[in-house]
Design an enzyme around this catalytic site. Structure first.
Site, PDB file in Angstrom:
ATOM      1  N   SER A 123       5.948  -5.971   4.108  1.00 25.04           N
ATOM      2  CA  SER A 123       5.788  -6.549   2.619  1.00 25.04           C
ATOM      3  C   SER A 123       5.641  -5.372   1.561  1.00 25.04           C
ATOM      4  CB  SER A 123       5.170  -7.842   2.430  1.00 25.04           C
ATOM      5  OG  SER A 123       3.751  -7.592   2.610  1.00 25.04           O
ATOM      6  N   LYS A 129      -1.102  -7.549  -1.632  1.00 23.20           N
ATOM      7  CA  LYS A 129      -0.126  -7.650  -2.816  1.00 23.20           C
ATOM      8  C   LYS A 129      -0.496  -6.667  -3.934  1.00 23.20           C
ATOM      9  CE  LYS A 129       2.986 -10.233  -0.325  1.00 23.20           C
ATOM     10  NZ  LYS A 129       2.432  -9.978   0.921  1.00 23.20           N
TER      11      LYS A 129
END
Length: 212
Positions: A39, A89
């Protein structure tokens, strides 16, 4: 009464204090973790699915969501949809900012563009937020650099700062990856557009937050 503890007691006491110190440092000061998954590619572990190579990142855990948190920082946080899980993230927007949603990041399709029936509800929620989202006070908007394979704020909306448990300091291993690759321009490829705003305490919260 003996002047000193028997050797086994000395070892046990030493092990107890060493273990407690390590746990305390890991929970409140510093943690080092490998980055798995894709990701955050190509910023972190870019070769994970080809060679298995992983970046190992150091995180500082003392007030990671403090007032010096910036757009572009990488954070480790407790995922809202999995209370026992954590993820990494990038901070895209802070409280008061307006996020212009990127249609490529709309949930509901896999990496090949095929429909994902399991994400129909999430996709409807994304449509309800579109085209813009104002990040509320005390929250951030988080996204993975790899928009094709990231479950982030596009799936569950703005994330409370209280869920942030670490802020990235740098890649510690392998040596050739040492540093802060997320600060390079390549890490922002395809970054969602953000209109910067000013984070203000909601009027109804002023007494609670400011004590006025």
């Amino acid at each position: 009464m003996p002047a000193f503890l028997p050797p086994w007691r000395t070892l046990a006491a030493g092990a107890f204090w060493i273990t407690g110190t390590v746990i305390g440092v890991n929970d409140y000061l510093l943690e080092i973790t490998p980055i798995v998954g894709n990701s955050m590619q190509p910023t972190l572990s870019p070769q994970y699915y080809t060679t298995g190579a992983r970046d190992t990142v150091a995180w500082h855990k003392w007030r990671p969501a403090g007032p010096d948190l910036r757009r572009g920082d990488l954070v480790m946080y407790t995922t809202p949809h999995r209370g026992e899980g954590s993820a990494v993230k990038r901070v895209i927007a802070l409280g008061g900012d307006t996020v212009v949603l990127d249609k490529r990041r709309r949930p509901g399709r896999d990496e090949d563009g095929e429909p994902k029936p399991s994400e129909r509800t999430v996709a409807k929620n994304w449509d309800a937020m579109a085209p813009k989202v104002v990040v509320p006070y005390g929250h951030v908007w988080l996204e993975g650099d790899n928009w094709r394979a990231s479950k982030d704020s596009n799936h569950f909306g703005p994330v409370s700062r209280s869920l942030i448990v670490g802020r990235a300091m740098g890649v510690m291993w392998p040596p050739q990856r040492w540093g802060r690759p997320w600060e390079r321009e390549a890490g922002f490829a395809g970054k969602t557009k953000v209109v910067k705003g000013r984070e203000a305490v909601p009027v109804e919260w002023e007494e609670l937050v400011l004590g006025v």
